[in-house]
Design a protein around this motif. Structure first.
Motif, PDB file in Angstrom:
ATOM      1  N   LEU A 179       0.843  -1.190   0.000  1.00  0.00           N
ATOM      2  CA  LEU A 179       0.000   0.000   0.000  1.00  0.00           C
ATOM      3  C   LEU A 179       0.877   1.238   0.000  1.00  0.00           C
ATOM      4  CD1 LEU A 179      -2.739   1.456   0.277  1.00  0.00           C
ATOM      5  CD2 LEU A 179      -2.588   1.043   2.754  1.00  0.00           C
ATOM      6  N   TYR A 180       0.637   2.112  -0.964  1.00  0.00           N
ATOM      7  CA  TYR A 180       1.384   3.356  -1.089  1.00  0.00           C
ATOM      8  C   TYR A 180       0.401   4.520  -1.139  1.00  0.00           C
ATOM      9  CZ  TYR A 180       5.044   0.116  -2.397  1.00  0.00           C
ATOM     10  OH  TYR A 180       5.949  -0.921  -2.401  1.00  0.00           O
ATOM     11  N   VAL A 181       0.831   5.649  -0.575  1.00  0.00           N
ATOM     12  CA  VAL A 181      -0.012   6.841  -0.556  1.00  0.00           C
ATOM     13  C   VAL A 181       0.807   8.002  -1.094  1.00  0.00           C
ATOM     14  CG1 VAL A 181      -1.308   8.440   0.912  1.00  0.00           C
ATOM     15  CG2 VAL A 181      -1.352   5.985   1.395  1.00  0.00           C
ATOM     16  N   MET A 182       0.186   8.793  -1.966  1.00  0.00           N
ATOM     17  CA  MET A 182       0.845   9.950  -2.551  1.00  0.00           C
ATOM     18  C   MET A 182      -0.129  11.120  -2.553  1.00  0.00           C
ATOM     19  SD  MET A 182       0.726   8.709  -6.550  1.00  0.00           S
ATOM     20  CE  MET A 182       0.463  10.198  -7.502  1.00  0.00           C
ATOM     21  N   GLY A 183       0.327  12.277  -2.978  1.00  0.00           N
ATOM     22  CA  GLY A 183      -0.552  13.422  -3.152  1.00  0.00           C
ATOM     23  C   GLY A 183      -0.450  14.460  -2.054  1.00  0.00           C
ATOM     24  N   CYS A 184      -1.393  15.383  -2.087  1.00  0.00           N
ATOM     25  CA  CYS A 184      -1.359  16.566  -1.221  1.00  0.00           C
ATOM     26  C   CYS A 184      -1.470  16.233   0.267  1.00  0.00           C
ATOM     27  CB  CYS A 184      -2.467  17.529  -1.614  1.00  0.00           C
ATOM     28  SG  CYS A 184      -2.323  18.100  -3.311  1.00  0.00           S
TER      29      CYS A 184
ATOM     30  N   LYS B 258       4.807   3.138   2.128  1.00  0.00           N
ATOM     31  CA  LYS B 258       5.550   4.392   1.992  1.00  0.00           C
ATOM     32  C   LYS B 258       4.596   5.507   1.570  1.00  0.00           C
ATOM     33  CE  LYS B 258       9.850   6.314   0.308  1.00  0.00           C
ATOM     34  NZ  LYS B 258      11.092   6.065  -0.429  1.00  0.00           N
ATOM     35  N   PHE B 259       4.879   6.700   2.081  1.00  0.00           N
ATOM     36  CA  PHE B 259       4.127   7.900   1.723  1.00  0.00           C
ATOM     37  C   PHE B 259       4.984   8.751   0.783  1.00  0.00           C
ATOM     38  CE2 PHE B 259       2.219   6.579   5.692  1.00  0.00           C
ATOM     39  CZ  PHE B 259       0.873   6.839   5.507  1.00  0.00           C
ATOM     40  N   TYR B 260       4.356   9.281  -0.248  1.00  0.00           N
ATOM     41  CA  TYR B 260       5.026  10.158  -1.202  1.00  0.00           C
ATOM     42  C   TYR B 260       4.268  11.474  -1.256  1.00  0.00           C
ATOM     43  CZ  TYR B 260       7.133   5.811  -2.742  1.00  0.00           C
ATOM     44  OH  TYR B 260       7.801   4.623  -2.772  1.00  0.00           O
ATOM     45  N   GLY B 261       4.996  12.537  -1.480  1.00  0.00           N
ATOM     46  CA  GLY B 261       4.353  13.838  -1.612  1.00  0.00           C
ATOM     47  C   GLY B 261       3.809  14.048  -3.008  1.00  0.00           C
ATOM     48  N   LYS B 262       3.415  15.273  -3.278  1.00  0.00           N
ATOM     49  CA  LYS B 262       2.823  15.558  -4.584  1.00  0.00           C
ATOM     50  C   LYS B 262       3.871  15.745  -5.675  1.00  0.00           C
ATOM     51  CE  LYS B 262       2.216  20.375  -3.283  1.00  0.00           C
ATOM     52  NZ  LYS B 262       1.272  21.429  -3.044  1.00  0.00           N
ATOM     53  N   PHE B 263       5.139  15.815  -5.299  1.00  0.00           N
ATOM     54  CA  PHE B 263       6.176  16.002  -6.311  1.00  0.00           C
ATOM     55  C   PHE B 263       7.130  14.822  -6.422  1.00  0.00           C
ATOM     56  CE2 PHE B 263       5.125  20.353  -4.862  1.00  0.00           C
ATOM     57  CZ  PHE B 263       4.527  20.787  -6.035  1.00  0.00           C
ATOM     58  N   ASN B 264       7.224  13.988  -5.413  1.00  0.00           N
ATOM     59  CA  ASN B 264       8.195  12.894  -5.452  1.00  0.00           C
ATOM     60  C   ASN B 264       7.557  11.525  -5.700  1.00  0.00           C
ATOM     61  OD1 ASN B 264       7.021  12.492  -2.944  1.00  0.00           O
ATOM     62  ND2 ASN B 264       8.938  12.082  -1.896  1.00  0.00           N
TER      63      ASN B 264
ATOM     64  N   LEU C 217       9.179   8.506  -7.589  1.00  0.00           N
ATOM     65  CA  LEU C 217      10.104   7.597  -6.914  1.00  0.00           C
ATOM     66  C   LEU C 217       9.452   6.253  -6.614  1.00  0.00           C
ATOM     67  CD1 LEU C 217      11.719  10.049  -4.341  1.00  0.00           C
ATOM     68  CD2 LEU C 217      12.751   9.160  -6.438  1.00  0.00           C
ATOM     69  N   LEU C 218       8.137   6.246  -6.583  1.00  0.00           N
ATOM     70  CA  LEU C 218       7.401   5.018  -6.299  1.00  0.00           C
ATOM     71  C   LEU C 218       7.783   3.918  -7.272  1.00  0.00           C
ATOM     72  CD1 LEU C 218       5.201   3.285  -5.010  1.00  0.00           C
ATOM     73  CD2 LEU C 218       3.515   4.581  -6.275  1.00  0.00           C
ATOM     74  N   LEU C 219       7.881   4.237  -8.536  1.00  0.00           N
ATOM     75  CA  LEU C 219       8.246   3.238  -9.524  1.00  0.00           C
ATOM     76  C   LEU C 219       9.654   2.705  -9.265  1.00  0.00           C
ATOM     77  CD1 LEU C 219       7.213   1.761 -11.984  1.00  0.00           C
ATOM     78  CD2 LEU C 219       8.290   3.486 -13.382  1.00  0.00           C
TER      79      LEU C 219
END
Length: 139
Positions: free
Chosen positions: A80-85, A103-109, A112-114
């Motif tokens: 499970l991955y979460v991205m965005g604002c 892992k959590f990703y921001g709206k610009f990074n 990196l998930l791939l």
């Protein structure tokens, strides 16, 4: 749970939709199959693209993350991955409160998930043609 399938769940604005579409194309170029149907998730991987601007959108994003976190706990989801604002604005709090997220990703990074996930785990063909590679004398 389908192997090498990624369920993309998009919440919020049209920019999130564009980001999700770009990510889907990148996943598919790396051997994954992607769906964009939050009501019928079937993959082993889920990516939730969150919205974090208005209260109702934050609440909907958090409820969605919690539902998928529960699916992971129950074995219906591997990653499970979460991205965005929302993830960008509240990453530290979310990491602490929802440890089921890989892992959590921001709206610009989020790209990196791939890199973090790598190529899909698919059987590799040895390059031999099966009909022509039997125990037959060559002509």
């Amino acid at each position: 749970m389908r192997k090498n399938q990624v369920d993309i769940i998009t919440m919020g604005c049209s920019k999130n939709l564009v980001d999700s579409e770009l990510l889907m194309r990148q996943f598919e170029a790396n051997g994954y199959h992607c769906t964009h149907d939050s009501k019928l998730p079937q993959g082993e991987i889920a990516v939730i693209n969150t919205c974090g601007f208005i209260e109702s959108a934050k609440e909907e994003s958090i409820n969605t993350i919690l539902a998928f976190a529960k699916a992971k706990e129950e074995g219906r989801l591997k990653r499970l991955y979460v991205m965005g604002c929302l993830s960008q604005r509240y990453q530290k709090e979310l990491e602490k409160e929802i440890p089921q997220v890989d892992k959590f990703y921001g709206k610009f990074n989020y790209k990196l998930l791939l890199n973090d996930l790598g190529k899909a785990d698919v059987a590799v063909c040895d390059g031999r043609r099966s009909l022509l590679h039997r125990d037959i004398m060559p002509i």
